[in-house]
Scaffold this motif. Structure first.
Motif, PDB file in Angstrom:
ATOM      1  N   THR A   1     -15.541  51.227  56.564  1.00 21.52           N
ATOM      2  CA  THR A   1     -14.675  51.277  57.736  1.00 21.52           C
ATOM      3  C   THR A   1     -13.236  50.927  57.386  1.00 21.52           C
ATOM      4  OG1 THR A   1     -16.484  50.787  59.233  1.00 21.52           O
ATOM      5  CG2 THR A   1     -14.282  50.348  60.055  1.00 21.52           C
ATOM      6  N   HIS A   2     -13.042  49.904  56.563  1.00 21.40           N
ATOM      7  CA  HIS A   2     -11.690  49.491  56.195  1.00 21.40           C
ATOM      8  C   HIS A   2     -10.946  50.624  55.498  1.00 21.40           C
ATOM      9  CE1 HIS A   2     -12.648  45.381  57.300  1.00 21.40           C
ATOM     10  NE2 HIS A   2     -13.767  45.517  56.622  1.00 21.40           N
ATOM     11  N   ALA A   3     -11.619  51.292  54.568  1.00 23.50           N
ATOM     12  CA  ALA A   3     -10.994  52.407  53.848  1.00 23.50           C
ATOM     13  C   ALA A   3     -10.681  53.557  54.802  1.00 23.50           C
ATOM     14  CB  ALA A   3     -11.912  52.877  52.723  1.00 23.50           C
ATOM     15  N   GLN A   4     -11.568  53.837  55.755  1.00 17.37           N
ATOM     16  CA  GLN A   4     -11.334  54.917  56.718  1.00 17.37           C
ATOM     17  C   GLN A   4     -10.139  54.608  57.619  1.00 17.37           C
ATOM     18  OE1 GLN A   4     -15.009  55.397  58.833  1.00 17.37           O
ATOM     19  NE2 GLN A   4     -16.086  56.235  57.056  1.00 17.37           N
ATOM     20  N   ILE A   5     -10.050  53.387  58.112  1.00 18.50           N
ATOM     21  CA  ILE A   5      -8.924  53.010  58.970  1.00 18.50           C
ATOM     22  C   ILE A   5      -7.619  53.110  58.182  1.00 18.50           C
ATOM     23  CG2 ILE A   5      -7.834  51.069  60.179  1.00 18.50           C
ATOM     24  CD1 ILE A   5     -10.663  50.228  61.078  1.00 18.50           C
ATOM     25  N   LEU A   6      -7.637  52.651  56.954  1.00 24.83           N
ATOM     26  CA  LEU A   6      -6.448  52.720  56.110  1.00 24.83           C
ATOM     27  C   LEU A   6      -6.032  54.172  55.869  1.00 24.83           C
ATOM     28  CD1 LEU A   6      -4.470  50.911  54.538  1.00 24.83           C
ATOM     29  CD2 LEU A   6      -5.954  51.194  52.554  1.00 24.83           C
ATOM     30  N   ALA A   7      -6.993  55.015  55.456  1.00 20.25           N
ATOM     31  CA  ALA A   7      -6.684  56.403  55.095  1.00 20.25           C
ATOM     32  C   ALA A   7      -6.361  57.282  56.303  1.00 20.25           C
ATOM     33  CB  ALA A   7      -7.853  57.001  54.315  1.00 20.25           C
ATOM     34  N   LYS A   8      -7.032  57.070  57.428  1.00 18.92           N
ATOM     35  CA  LYS A   8      -6.884  57.983  58.558  1.00 18.92           C
ATOM     36  C   LYS A   8      -5.889  57.512  59.620  1.00 18.92           C
ATOM     37  CE  LYS A   8     -11.405  60.073  58.059  1.00 18.92           C
ATOM     38  NZ  LYS A   8     -11.017  61.346  57.531  1.00 18.92           N
ATOM     39  N   ILE A   9      -5.564  56.211  59.625  1.00 17.14           N
ATOM     40  CA  ILE A   9      -4.672  55.699  60.674  1.00 17.14           C
ATOM     41  C   ILE A   9      -3.464  54.967  60.102  1.00 17.14           C
ATOM     42  CG2 ILE A   9      -4.487  54.132  62.640  1.00 17.14           C
ATOM     43  CD1 ILE A   9      -7.413  54.716  63.237  1.00 17.14           C
ATOM     44  N   LEU A  10      -3.705  53.943  59.300  1.00 22.68           N
ATOM     45  CA  LEU A  10      -2.607  53.079  58.878  1.00 22.68           C
ATOM     46  C   LEU A  10      -1.631  53.759  57.923  1.00 22.68           C
ATOM     47  CD1 LEU A  10      -4.536  49.699  58.481  1.00 22.68           C
ATOM     48  CD2 LEU A  10      -3.344  50.613  60.477  1.00 22.68           C
ATOM     49  N   GLU A  11      -2.137  54.432  56.887  1.00 26.02           N
ATOM     50  CA  GLU A  11      -1.243  55.080  55.932  1.00 26.02           C
ATOM     51  C   GLU A  11      -0.487  56.267  56.529  1.00 26.02           C
ATOM     52  OE1 GLU A  11      -3.739  55.752  52.539  1.00 26.02           O
ATOM     53  OE2 GLU A  11      -3.352  53.751  51.740  1.00 26.02           O
ATOM     54  N   PRO A  12      -1.149  57.181  57.290  1.00 21.49           N
ATOM     55  CA  PRO A  12      -0.411  58.322  57.838  1.00 21.49           C
ATOM     56  C   PRO A  12       0.540  57.973  58.987  1.00 21.49           C
ATOM     57  CG  PRO A  12      -2.795  58.651  58.094  1.00 21.49           C
ATOM     58  CD  PRO A  12      -2.588  57.302  57.491  1.00 21.49           C
ATOM     59  N   SER A  13       0.404  56.787  59.568  1.00 22.55           N
ATOM     60  CA  SER A  13       1.251  56.413  60.695  1.00 22.55           C
ATOM     61  C   SER A  13       2.715  56.355  60.270  1.00 22.55           C
ATOM     62  CB  SER A  13       0.825  55.041  61.215  1.00 22.55           C
ATOM     63  OG  SER A  13       1.747  54.584  62.166  1.00 22.55           O
ATOM     64  N   LYS A  14       3.589  56.737  61.206  1.00 21.52           N
ATOM     65  CA  LYS A  14       5.022  56.625  60.947  1.00 21.52           C
ATOM     66  C   LYS A  14       5.441  55.166  60.937  1.00 21.52           C
ATOM     67  CE  LYS A  14       5.948  61.064  63.017  1.00 21.52           C
ATOM     68  NZ  LYS A  14       6.415  61.760  64.198  1.00 21.52           N
ATOM     69  N   GLY A  15       4.632  54.321  61.582  1.00 22.50           N
ATOM     70  CA  GLY A  15       4.883  52.886  61.608  1.00 22.50           C
ATOM     71  C   GLY A  15       5.979  52.546  62.595  1.00 22.50           C
ATOM     72  N   PRO A  16       6.182  51.297  62.897  1.00 25.85           N
ATOM     73  CA  PRO A  16       5.308  50.179  62.537  1.00 25.85           C
ATOM     74  C   PRO A  16       3.989  50.223  63.303  1.00 25.85           C
ATOM     75  CG  PRO A  16       7.041  49.427  63.996  1.00 25.85           C
ATOM     76  CD  PRO A  16       7.318  50.879  63.712  1.00 25.85           C
ATOM     77  N   VAL A  17       2.977  49.519  62.789  1.00 26.20           N
ATOM     78  CA  VAL A  17       1.636  49.512  63.366  1.00 26.20           C
ATOM     79  C   VAL A  17       1.319  48.113  63.888  1.00 26.20           C
ATOM     80  CG1 VAL A  17      -0.826  49.801  62.882  1.00 26.20           C
ATOM     81  CG2 VAL A  17       0.840  51.345  61.831  1.00 26.20           C
ATOM     82  N   PHE A  18       0.767  48.072  65.098  1.00 27.65           N
ATOM     83  CA  PHE A  18       0.307  46.835  65.717  1.00 27.65           C
ATOM     84  C   PHE A  18      -1.179  47.004  65.975  1.00 27.65           C
ATOM     85  CE2 PHE A  18       1.653  42.973  67.723  1.00 27.65           C
ATOM     86  CZ  PHE A  18       0.636  42.682  68.599  1.00 27.65           C
ATOM     87  N   ILE A  19      -2.003  46.046  65.571  1.00 26.59           N
ATOM     88  CA  ILE A  19      -3.462  46.150  65.705  1.00 26.59           C
ATOM     89  C   ILE A  19      -3.956  45.202  66.798  1.00 26.59           C
ATOM     90  CG2 ILE A  19      -5.677  45.720  64.556  1.00 26.59           C
ATOM     91  CD1 ILE A  19      -4.426  46.647  61.972  1.00 26.59           C
ATOM     92  N   LEU A  20      -4.853  45.724  67.626  1.00 27.83           N
ATOM     93  CA  LEU A  20      -5.526  44.925  68.651  1.00 27.83           C
ATOM     94  C   LEU A  20      -7.011  44.979  68.350  1.00 27.83           C
ATOM     95  CD1 LEU A  20      -5.860  43.470  71.393  1.00 27.83           C
ATOM     96  CD2 LEU A  20      -5.855  45.738  72.465  1.00 27.83           C
ATOM     97  N   GLY A  21      -7.636  43.853  68.098  1.00 28.70           N
ATOM     98  CA  GLY A  21      -9.074  43.774  67.848  1.00 28.70           C
ATOM     99  C   GLY A  21      -9.765  43.157  69.044  1.00 28.70           C
ATOM    100  N   VAL A  22     -10.711  43.891  69.651  1.00 27.95           N
ATOM    101  CA  VAL A  22     -11.388  43.445  70.864  1.00 27.95           C
ATOM    102  C   VAL A  22     -12.882  43.295  70.604  1.00 27.95           C
ATOM    103  CG1 VAL A  22     -11.904  44.045  73.276  1.00 27.95           C
ATOM    104  CG2 VAL A  22      -9.684  44.651  72.287  1.00 27.95           C
ATOM    105  N   HIS A  23     -13.482  42.277  71.177  1.00 26.68           N
ATOM    106  CA  HIS A  23     -14.923  42.012  71.112  1.00 26.68           C
ATOM    107  C   HIS A  23     -15.369  41.840  69.664  1.00 26.68           C
ATOM    108  CE1 HIS A  23     -19.080  41.839  72.175  1.00 26.68           C
ATOM    109  NE2 HIS A  23     -18.808  42.065  73.445  1.00 26.68           N
ATOM    110  N   LEU A  24     -14.691  40.946  68.970  1.00 26.25           N
ATOM    111  CA  LEU A  24     -14.979  40.715  67.558  1.00 26.25           C
ATOM    112  C   LEU A  24     -15.890  39.501  67.421  1.00 26.25           C
ATOM    113  CD1 LEU A  24     -11.380  41.367  66.288  1.00 26.25           C
ATOM    114  CD2 LEU A  24     -13.326  42.919  66.191  1.00 26.25           C
ATOM    115  N   CYS A  25     -17.186  39.764  67.384  1.00 27.07           N
ATOM    116  CA  CYS A  25     -18.194  38.709  67.285  1.00 27.07           C
ATOM    117  C   CYS A  25     -18.149  38.030  65.917  1.00 27.07           C
ATOM    118  CB  CYS A  25     -19.591  39.286  67.483  1.00 27.07           C
ATOM    119  SG  CYS A  25     -19.868  39.984  69.103  1.00 27.07           S
ATOM    120  N   GLY A  26     -18.424  36.736  65.914  1.00 27.05           N
ATOM    121  CA  GLY A  26     -18.595  36.006  64.661  1.00 27.05           C
ATOM    122  C   GLY A  26     -17.425  36.163  63.711  1.00 27.05           C
TER     123      GLY A  26
END
Length: 143
Positions: A48-73
């Protein structure tokens, strides 16, 4: 959603309406000053980390802000690791639903996230939600 939802989304809201209890109108039907991209991700999977990096974070024009919801444990820790890998990430908000379990204290776990080290004893707590009912320490004690 036990696996955590990371709003870091692709495609029309109609595809997603039945996959979660989120009201997607709050995301897609409001005039945000920035483009919102959401993605429902299982942060427990290493790929998942590699997919998010390759498909969202790297191609983004930036800047990127991340919101993590319902993160158990420890899923908040996984979200922070993803944030740290994103060269265009500038901010992050985490909304965990529960804290890491006490087993990490017993095993003397320490997490290193960038330049910060967190001892499990500082963040772990006995308790969890079961059928929308908190079973554990009184929530007031967690503040």
């Amino acid at each position: 959603a036990e696996n955590g939802d990371a709003a870091v989304a692709e495609g029309p809201a109609s595809r997603r309406k039945n996959r979660t209890r989120l009201n997607w109108d709050h995301i897609y039907r409001l005039p945000w000053p920035a483009t919102l991209t959401t993605r429902r991700s299982d942060l427990k999977l290493p790929s998942t980390h590699a997919q998010i990096l390759a498909k969202i974070l790297e191609p983004s024009k930036g800047p990127v802000f991340i919101l993590g919801v319902h993160l158990c444990g420890i899923l908040s820790i996984r979200a922070i690791e993803t944030f740290n890998r994103g060269p265009k990430c500038v901010g992050m908000v985490l909304k965990p639903c529960c804290l890491p379990p006490m087993e990490y204290v017993r095993s003397r776990t320490r997490w290193t996230l960038g330049a910060h080290t967190i001892d499990a004893a500082e963040v772990c707590m006995w308790g969890k939600y079961n059928r929308n009912q908190w079973q554990g320490a009184v929530e007031l004690c967690l503040a």
